[in-house]
Design a protein around this motif. Structure first.
Motif, PDB file in Angstrom:
ATOM      1  N   GLY A  10       0.819  -1.213   0.000  1.00 22.53           N
ATOM      2  CA  GLY A  10       0.000   0.000   0.000  1.00 22.53           C
ATOM      3  C   GLY A  10       0.849   1.258   0.000  1.00 22.53           C
ATOM      4  O   GLY A  10       0.548   2.221  -0.712  1.00 22.53           O
ATOM      5  N   ILE A  11       1.902   1.247   0.793  1.00 20.78           N
ATOM      6  CA  ILE A  11       2.816   2.407   0.821  1.00 20.78           C
ATOM      7  C   ILE A  11       3.490   2.587  -0.533  1.00 20.78           C
ATOM      8  O   ILE A  11       3.591   3.701  -1.050  1.00 20.78           O
ATOM      9  CB  ILE A  11       3.846   2.260   1.955  1.00 20.78           C
ATOM     10  CG1 ILE A  11       3.149   2.389   3.309  1.00 20.78           C
ATOM     11  CG2 ILE A  11       4.972   3.277   1.833  1.00 20.78           C
ATOM     12  CD1 ILE A  11       4.018   2.051   4.504  1.00 20.78           C
ATOM     13  N   LEU A  12       3.951   1.487  -1.120  1.00 25.15           N
ATOM     14  CA  LEU A  12       4.591   1.555  -2.440  1.00 25.15           C
ATOM     15  C   LEU A  12       3.612   2.077  -3.483  1.00 25.15           C
ATOM     16  O   LEU A  12       3.974   2.918  -4.314  1.00 25.15           O
ATOM     17  CB  LEU A  12       5.117   0.173  -2.838  1.00 25.15           C
ATOM     18  CG  LEU A  12       5.825   0.077  -4.174  1.00 25.15           C
ATOM     19  CD1 LEU A  12       7.100   0.926  -4.159  1.00 25.15           C
ATOM     20  CD2 LEU A  12       6.166  -1.366  -4.495  1.00 25.15           C
ATOM     21  N   PHE A  13       2.375   1.620  -3.427  1.00 24.21           N
ATOM     22  CA  PHE A  13       1.357   2.096  -4.355  1.00 24.21           C
ATOM     23  C   PHE A  13       1.135   3.601  -4.198  1.00 24.21           C
ATOM     24  O   PHE A  13       1.069   4.333  -5.196  1.00 24.21           O
ATOM     25  CB  PHE A  13       0.046   1.334  -4.138  1.00 24.21           C
ATOM     26  CG  PHE A  13      -1.083   1.813  -4.987  1.00 24.21           C
ATOM     27  CD1 PHE A  13      -1.136   1.480  -6.336  1.00 24.21           C
ATOM     28  CD2 PHE A  13      -2.091   2.598  -4.458  1.00 24.21           C
ATOM     29  CE1 PHE A  13      -2.182   1.933  -7.132  1.00 24.21           C
ATOM     30  CE2 PHE A  13      -3.130   3.056  -5.241  1.00 24.21           C
ATOM     31  CZ  PHE A  13      -3.178   2.713  -6.587  1.00 24.21           C
ATOM     32  N   LEU A  14       1.023   4.060  -2.947  1.00 25.17           N
ATOM     33  CA  LEU A  14       0.832   5.499  -2.722  1.00 25.17           C
ATOM     34  C   LEU A  14       2.020   6.308  -3.211  1.00 25.17           C
ATOM     35  O   LEU A  14       1.848   7.389  -3.797  1.00 25.17           O
ATOM     36  CB  LEU A  14       0.586   5.772  -1.237  1.00 25.17           C
ATOM     37  CG  LEU A  14      -0.776   5.354  -0.701  1.00 25.17           C
ATOM     38  CD1 LEU A  14      -0.845   5.583   0.802  1.00 25.17           C
ATOM     39  CD2 LEU A  14      -1.890   6.113  -1.407  1.00 25.17           C
ATOM     40  N   LEU A  15       3.226   5.817  -3.000  1.00 26.26           N
ATOM     41  CA  LEU A  15       4.418   6.519  -3.487  1.00 26.26           C
ATOM     42  C   LEU A  15       4.436   6.591  -5.009  1.00 26.26           C
ATOM     43  O   LEU A  15       4.831   7.606  -5.580  1.00 26.26           O
ATOM     44  CB  LEU A  15       5.681   5.848  -2.960  1.00 26.26           C
ATOM     45  CG  LEU A  15       5.955   6.012  -1.463  1.00 26.26           C
ATOM     46  CD1 LEU A  15       7.178   5.196  -1.064  1.00 26.26           C
ATOM     47  CD2 LEU A  15       6.136   7.469  -1.107  1.00 26.26           C
ATOM     48  N   LEU A  16       4.023   5.529  -5.649  1.00 23.96           N
ATOM     49  CA  LEU A  16       3.982   5.544  -7.128  1.00 23.96           C
ATOM     50  C   LEU A  16       2.912   6.505  -7.646  1.00 23.96           C
ATOM     51  O   LEU A  16       3.122   7.199  -8.635  1.00 23.96           O
ATOM     52  CB  LEU A  16       3.719   4.124  -7.660  1.00 23.96           C
ATOM     53  CG  LEU A  16       4.875   3.147  -7.500  1.00 23.96           C
ATOM     54  CD1 LEU A  16       4.433   1.743  -7.922  1.00 23.96           C
ATOM     55  CD2 LEU A  16       6.074   3.591  -8.311  1.00 23.96           C
ATOM     56  N   VAL A  17       1.753   6.538  -6.960  1.00 25.23           N
ATOM     57  CA  VAL A  17       0.682   7.448  -7.386  1.00 25.23           C
ATOM     58  C   VAL A  17       1.100   8.902  -7.175  1.00 25.23           C
ATOM     59  O   VAL A  17       0.923   9.757  -8.045  1.00 25.23           O
ATOM     60  CB  VAL A  17      -0.632   7.142  -6.635  1.00 25.23           C
ATOM     61  CG1 VAL A  17      -1.659   8.233  -6.844  1.00 25.23           C
ATOM     62  CG2 VAL A  17      -1.188   5.796  -7.084  1.00 25.23           C
ATOM     63  N   ILE A  18       1.664   9.173  -5.994  1.00 27.25           N
ATOM     64  CA  ILE A  18       2.114  10.540  -5.706  1.00 27.25           C
ATOM     65  C   ILE A  18       3.262  10.934  -6.622  1.00 27.25           C
ATOM     66  O   ILE A  18       3.308  12.054  -7.136  1.00 27.25           O
ATOM     67  CB  ILE A  18       2.514  10.682  -4.222  1.00 27.25           C
ATOM     68  CG1 ILE A  18       1.287  10.547  -3.344  1.00 27.25           C
ATOM     69  CG2 ILE A  18       3.207  12.009  -3.957  1.00 27.25           C
ATOM     70  CD1 ILE A  18       1.581  10.426  -1.867  1.00 27.25           C
ATOM     71  N   GLY A  19       4.193  10.031  -6.852  1.00 29.48           N
ATOM     72  CA  GLY A  19       5.326  10.311  -7.725  1.00 29.48           C
ATOM     73  C   GLY A  19       4.923  10.474  -9.174  1.00 29.48           C
ATOM     74  O   GLY A  19       5.535  11.228  -9.940  1.00 29.48           O
ATOM     75  N   GLY A  20       3.861   9.832  -9.595  1.00 24.54           N
ATOM     76  CA  GLY A  20       3.367   9.940 -10.977  1.00 24.54           C
ATOM     77  C   GLY A  20       2.694  11.272 -11.249  1.00 24.54           C
ATOM     78  O   GLY A  20       2.608  11.715 -12.393  1.00 24.54           O
ATOM     79  N   ARG A  21       2.224  11.948 -10.247  1.00 27.19           N
ATOM     80  CA  ARG A  21       1.537  13.235 -10.428  1.00 27.19           C
ATOM     81  C   ARG A  21       2.518  14.393 -10.534  1.00 27.19           C
ATOM     82  O   ARG A  21       2.160  15.463 -10.962  1.00 27.19           O
ATOM     83  CB  ARG A  21       0.595  13.499  -9.260  1.00 27.19           C
ATOM     84  CG  ARG A  21      -0.592  12.593  -9.269  1.00 27.19           C
ATOM     85  CD  ARG A  21      -1.540  12.993  -8.175  1.00 27.19           C
ATOM     86  NE  ARG A  21      -2.744  12.183  -8.264  1.00 27.19           N
ATOM     87  CZ  ARG A  21      -3.810  12.415  -7.579  1.00 27.19           C
ATOM     88  NH1 ARG A  21      -3.865  13.428  -6.749  1.00 27.19           N
ATOM     89  NH2 ARG A  21      -4.870  11.641  -7.707  1.00 27.19           N
ATOM     90  N   SER A  22       3.726  14.211 -10.087  1.00 31.41           N
ATOM     91  CA  SER A  22       4.684  15.331 -10.079  1.00 31.41           C
ATOM     92  C   SER A  22       5.174  15.665 -11.448  1.00 31.41           C
ATOM     93  O   SER A  22       5.329  15.043 -12.366  1.00 31.41           O
ATOM     94  CB  SER A  22       5.901  14.982  -9.233  1.00 31.41           C
ATOM     95  OG  SER A  22       5.520  14.618  -7.963  1.00 31.41           O
TER      96      SER A  22
END
Length: 103
Positions: free
Chosen positions: A91-103
């Motif tokens: 879940g943490i990895l997924f959130l990091l990928l989602v947040i990192g994809g928006r930048s």
């Protein structure tokens, strides 16, 4: 033949001991199955296995030998802990990928 209490018996007195060990805890197999499912296919089962396993383990310890199945519960509990860690890390990895994809 008479017994020590004065009543008449029709044959020899046969005293038997229980032929089996302690009864398996009612949730032992369920904890094991939930732990395996939590690690290998359904991460949501892992926290349930962890909580149910901890409760079942306390009940087995408090039963004074009435309940068995401690090994199954321990394996399910450990798998539940591992599955929960995997689920949270995913879940943490997924959130990091989602947040990192928006930048």
């Amino acid at each position: 033949m008479f017994d020590p209490y004065g009543s008449q018996l029709n044959g020899p007195v046969m005293w038997s001991r229980p032929q089996h060990g302690p009864q398996e805890h009612p949730h032992a197999m369920m904890v094991l199955i939930l732990g395996v499912l939590g690690v290998f296919c359904c991460g949501a089962c892992a926290p349930v296995a962890w909580a149910l396993g901890a409760r079942s383990l306390r009940e087995i310890d408090a039963s004074g030998g009435i309940y068995g199945g401690r090994h199954q519960v321990m394996i399910g509990l450990v798998l539940g802990i591992i599955g929960t860690i995997i689920m949270v890390a995913g879940g943490i990895l997924f959130l990091l990928l989602v947040i990192g994809g928006r930048s």
